[in-house]
Design a protein around this motif. Structure first.
Motif, PDB file in Angstrom:
ATOM      1  N   LEU A 246       0.231   4.286  10.665  1.00  0.00           N
ATOM      2  CA  LEU A 246       1.019   3.028  11.075  1.00  0.00           C
ATOM      3  C   LEU A 246       2.477   2.957  10.375  1.00  0.00           C
ATOM      4  CD1 LEU A 246      -1.736   1.832  11.938  1.00  0.00           C
ATOM      5  CD2 LEU A 246      -1.457  -0.040  10.148  1.00  0.00           C
ATOM      6  N   VAL A 247       2.580   3.757   9.397  1.00  0.00           N
ATOM      7  CA  VAL A 247       3.705   4.022   8.582  1.00  0.00           C
ATOM      8  C   VAL A 247       4.756   4.561   9.690  1.00  0.00           C
ATOM      9  CG1 VAL A 247       4.968   5.110   6.508  1.00  0.00           C
ATOM     10  CG2 VAL A 247       2.807   3.946   6.562  1.00  0.00           C
TER      11      VAL A 247
ATOM     12  N   PRO B 242      -3.405   4.630   7.204  1.00  0.00           N
ATOM     13  CA  PRO B 242      -2.435   3.814   7.476  1.00  0.00           C
ATOM     14  C   PRO B 242      -1.260   4.931   7.822  1.00  0.00           C
ATOM     15  CG  PRO B 242      -2.426   4.030   5.020  1.00  0.00           C
ATOM     16  CD  PRO B 242      -3.518   4.872   5.644  1.00  0.00           C
TER      17      PRO B 242
ATOM     18  N   ASP C 235       0.829  -1.198  -0.069  1.00  0.00           N
ATOM     19  CA  ASP C 235       0.071  -0.070   0.000  1.00  0.00           C
ATOM     20  C   ASP C 235       0.864   1.364  -0.020  1.00  0.00           C
ATOM     21  OD1 ASP C 235      -2.237   1.751   0.184  1.00  0.00           O
ATOM     22  OD2 ASP C 235      -2.026   1.786   2.286  1.00  0.00           O
TER      23      ASP C 235
ATOM     24  N   ARG D 144       5.466   2.438  12.515  1.00  0.00           N
ATOM     25  CA  ARG D 144       5.824   1.209  12.231  1.00  0.00           C
ATOM     26  C   ARG D 144       5.013   0.338  13.318  1.00  0.00           C
ATOM     27  NH1 ARG D 144      10.082   4.914  12.713  1.00  0.00           N
ATOM     28  NH2 ARG D 144      12.110   3.822  12.422  1.00  0.00           N
ATOM     29  N   LEU D 145       3.641   0.490  13.091  1.00  0.00           N
ATOM     30  CA  LEU D 145       2.915  -0.288  13.981  1.00  0.00           C
ATOM     31  C   LEU D 145       2.684  -1.460  13.067  1.00  0.00           C
ATOM     32  CD1 LEU D 145       0.440   2.440  15.281  1.00  0.00           C
ATOM     33  CD2 LEU D 145       2.461   1.605  16.371  1.00  0.00           C
ATOM     34  N   HIS D 146       2.237  -2.562  14.075  1.00  0.00           N
ATOM     35  CA  HIS D 146       1.794  -3.971  13.388  1.00  0.00           C
ATOM     36  C   HIS D 146       0.438  -4.033  14.034  1.00  0.00           C
ATOM     37  CE1 HIS D 146       4.548  -7.519  13.099  1.00  0.00           C
ATOM     38  NE2 HIS D 146       3.511  -7.493  12.061  1.00  0.00           N
ATOM     39  N   MET D 147      -0.552  -4.330  12.993  1.00  0.00           N
ATOM     40  CA  MET D 147      -1.952  -4.686  13.430  1.00  0.00           C
ATOM     41  C   MET D 147      -2.190  -5.801  12.841  1.00  0.00           C
ATOM     42  SD  MET D 147      -4.459  -1.239  12.479  1.00  0.00           S
ATOM     43  CE  MET D 147      -6.054  -2.000  13.354  1.00  0.00           C
TER      44      MET D 147
ATOM     45  N   CYS E 146       2.308  -1.562   4.670  1.00  0.00           N
ATOM     46  CA  CYS E 146       2.025   0.056   4.733  1.00  0.00           C
ATOM     47  C   CYS E 146       3.228   0.837   4.456  1.00  0.00           C
ATOM     48  CB  CYS E 146       1.222   0.361   5.865  1.00  0.00           C
ATOM     49  SG  CYS E 146      -0.260  -0.353   6.216  1.00  0.00           S
ATOM     50  N   CYS E 147       3.404   1.438   3.165  1.00  0.00           N
ATOM     51  CA  CYS E 147       4.674   1.914   2.836  1.00  0.00           C
ATOM     52  C   CYS E 147       4.379   3.410   2.912  1.00  0.00           C
ATOM     53  CB  CYS E 147       5.068   1.597   1.359  1.00  0.00           C
ATOM     54  SG  CYS E 147       6.492   2.490   0.766  1.00  0.00           S
ATOM     55  N   GLY E 148       3.308   3.831   2.604  1.00  0.00           N
ATOM     56  CA  GLY E 148       2.952   5.309   2.705  1.00  0.00           C
ATOM     57  C   GLY E 148       1.552   5.597   2.452  1.00  0.00           C
ATOM     58  N   ALA E 149       1.257   6.599   2.586  1.00  0.00           N
ATOM     59  CA  ALA E 149      -0.313   7.091   2.404  1.00  0.00           C
ATOM     60  C   ALA E 149      -0.376   8.425   1.684  1.00  0.00           C
ATOM     61  CB  ALA E 149      -0.632   7.383   3.968  1.00  0.00           C
TER      62      ALA E 149
ATOM     63  N   GLN F 242       1.241  -4.005   8.490  1.00  0.00           N
ATOM     64  CA  GLN F 242       2.282  -3.481   9.132  1.00  0.00           C
ATOM     65  C   GLN F 242       2.906  -2.154   8.472  1.00  0.00           C
ATOM     66  OE1 GLN F 242       5.430  -6.374   9.955  1.00  0.00           O
ATOM     67  NE2 GLN F 242       6.925  -4.768  10.886  1.00  0.00           N
ATOM     68  N   GLY F 243       2.983  -1.255   9.219  1.00  0.00           N
ATOM     69  CA  GLY F 243       3.809   0.090   8.829  1.00  0.00           C
ATOM     70  C   GLY F 243       5.253  -0.213   8.897  1.00  0.00           C
ATOM     71  N   PHE F 244       5.930   0.420   8.136  1.00  0.00           N
ATOM     72  CA  PHE F 244       7.496   0.271   7.944  1.00  0.00           C
ATOM     73  C   PHE F 244       8.096   1.567   7.379  1.00  0.00           C
ATOM     74  CE2 PHE F 244       9.172  -0.212   3.506  1.00  0.00           C
ATOM     75  CZ  PHE F 244       7.800  -0.295   3.080  1.00  0.00           C
ATOM     76  N   LEU F 245       9.253   1.691   7.817  1.00  0.00           N
ATOM     77  CA  LEU F 245      10.247   2.676   7.284  1.00  0.00           C
ATOM     78  C   LEU F 245      11.622   2.050   7.039  1.00  0.00           C
ATOM     79  CD1 LEU F 245      10.242   5.750   9.416  1.00  0.00           C
ATOM     80  CD2 LEU F 245       8.927   5.551   7.598  1.00  0.00           C
TER      81      LEU F 245
END
Lengths: 335, 335
Positions: free
Chosen positions: B265-266, B262, A221, B269-272, A243-246, A273-276
């Motif tokens: 989340l980004v 999201p 995403d 860096r949350l995990h749902m 979840c890469c960005g919005a 999962q959001g990540f950087l």
């Protein structure tokens, strides 16, 4: 003494970003002090995150008005008071939208390169490539035979994510804006299908269902918003969302998340999962090795969208937020 | 021939569930056919999920009007045409809101029990206990010294989740409705704090910030909606969210998800992760062992909210959706 042309963020946008939010000035080039390095900017990265920085604190502090617009870039060292760098070295850092940057040596690093163009240090081997790689390989993983959905499929990250998905044996469906871009994603990048979210002949949900005949196992995403909403309905049980960005949320007012959160997350047991990209920096070596190899073998096309001239940086960023780029947008400041 | 009193779902609610959506009838008790078992209902579980079943397909098919209202229950075998069951056996299954159930032996199983009351087969050792255990221990895990936030803290699952968090050495903050319930959560269940989401003296976000002085590491989400929104802002980097249910969404129209999805989340860096208790059935043995042991050692209080009389099942479920229960709500149909 040479002059340094700079572009400043003169106003924080409340709605959509426009050229009027920027101003230009010229100041004398700043001589490097102890430990500092003087760099001539060669090429600047343009990223949706640049817009997010204006909204408030993200993974870095918020931008404030009157400062030179921040941006990663690659430049050539002209003078150095840091033993680690010598004139002629190619370095990367927050060079900002300006012709010359004077920065502490601690805030720069050697530009990444391989036997490809300099711009690969920003696209393939830079944040775009690493984000695509880590955000697919190390966050959700992708398995042969799975179906991968990628939003902003024609963008800097999405164009690489889909191709990596194909290299790994997945069926890859993109989402992009406009029929021409979608055709290009399929024909030039090799995605199995690409859905035009601007297509008004049918609801996006139906268009996706027609292509994702086995559902979606992994959704990468880049957009959030309505596209994330649509993806939730198409996800398979135990599906994974990276979840890469919005980008749909950055330019304008924040909007609520999808209706299916958390309801569909529970019933479908989804994983979001959001990540950087910096979370996986310990694996950057693997990523650059694979990306470089795939590129040299012709399995991975690096699509670059380079605009000449620092003065075009505001226009370039505004266009990027509207999705008019193909691949990694950059501004070439000097040859 | 004895009569079987049944309560039927006579209308699918469009808004809030009300007693008028149910009707009652009496039919002769159905004799068990080949492979079937006749069961006298002793006690029925009441679950927010009962309401979700009316909205459409979830992890099971949707309920339709005119059928006896579904519900897990424990009963005593009266007659059996299945070799695995004999009269007097205690069994569990979808007994529905009725005094007698005639079911295929393949659709029931032995009721879980230990040397505690029969109702523990529904509360501690049933879906409530397993959901609390798996949803905390096997989905996000909880570590000593972390801060755990639990919504619906006075409910069947939340009351156990918070206590398990304390057993594991976490700081535990609950969210519940009403000052009296919050006091009870702290004083009787041993949570470190409990925030009243009905408190209008300050925004929920501020009330939470006052208690979660080190942020939230794990959020066990029973509610979704505004409480999930609030939790997102309080989450620490790399925080984990265990999505157990969305009770705020079941009774009425679906509402959009939080604004921070999201985006937050980004950046955080949350995990749902959504889960269903059945995903971890291979670990049910561990769960029941630990839950039973903690209960016998006095570390874990099993709070039960038992209403007498099948005729009170509609009222009991409606009240549950409004959050007026403390602990696991059940309907005792026969002694």
């Amino acid at each position: 003494m040479t002059d340094n042309t700079r572009i400043l963020l003169s106003e924080i946008p409340k709605g959509k970003l426009a050229e009027e939010h920027f101003s230009r000035d010229q100041v004398p080039v700043e001589n490097p002090g102890p430990g500092e390095v003087l760099i001539r900017t060669l090429i600047l990265s343009q990223d949706a995150a640049n817009r997010a920085w204006m909204q408030g604190a993200t993974y870095r502090s918020a931008l404030s008005t009157g400062q030179v617009m921040s941006s990663y870039g690659i430049g050539e060292v002209l003078e150095s008071n840091d033993d680690r760098y010598a004139p002629g070295d190619l370095v990367g850092g927050d060079l900002c939208w300006q012709e010359y940057a004077t920065l502490p040596g601690t805030q720069i690093s050697a530009a990444h390169h391989h036997d490809g163009p300099l711009s690969h240090g920003i696209s393939l081997l830079g944040v775009a490539g690493l984000t695509a790689y880590h955000g697919l390989i190390n966050v959700p993983t992708i398995h042969a035979g799975e179906t991968l959905l990628v939003s902003a499929a024609g963008g800097s990250v999405g164009s690489l994510v889909g191709q990596i998905g194909k290299i790994k044996g997945a069926k890859v469906i993109g989402i992009a804006g406009g029929a021409a871009k979608c055709d290009w994603v399929v024909e030039q990048l090799g995605f199995d299908a690409c859905i035009d979210y601007k297509d008004t002949t049918a609801p996006l949900r139906d268009l996706l269902a027609q292509q994702a005949t086995d559902g979606i196992d992994v959704y990468f995403d880049n957009t959030g918003g309505d596209i994330l909403q649509t993806a939730l309905f198409a996800m398979n049980l135990h599906g994974r969302i990276s979840c890469c960005g919005a980008v749909s949320m950055y330019d304008g007012k924040p909007r609520p998340g999808p209706f299916g959160i958390p309801g569909l997350l529970v019933t479908k047991r989804l994983h979001m999962q959001g990540f950087l990209v910096s979370d996986y920096s310990h694996l950057d070596g693997d990523a650059r090795h694979d990306l470089s190899t795939w590129s040299k073998q012709g399995q991975l096309q690096v699509v670059e969208d380079i605009i000449d001239g620092l003065e075009n940086a505001p226009r370039g960023l505004i266009g990027l937020l509207a999705g008019d780029n193909r691949g990694k947008r950059m501004i070439r400041v000097a040859a």
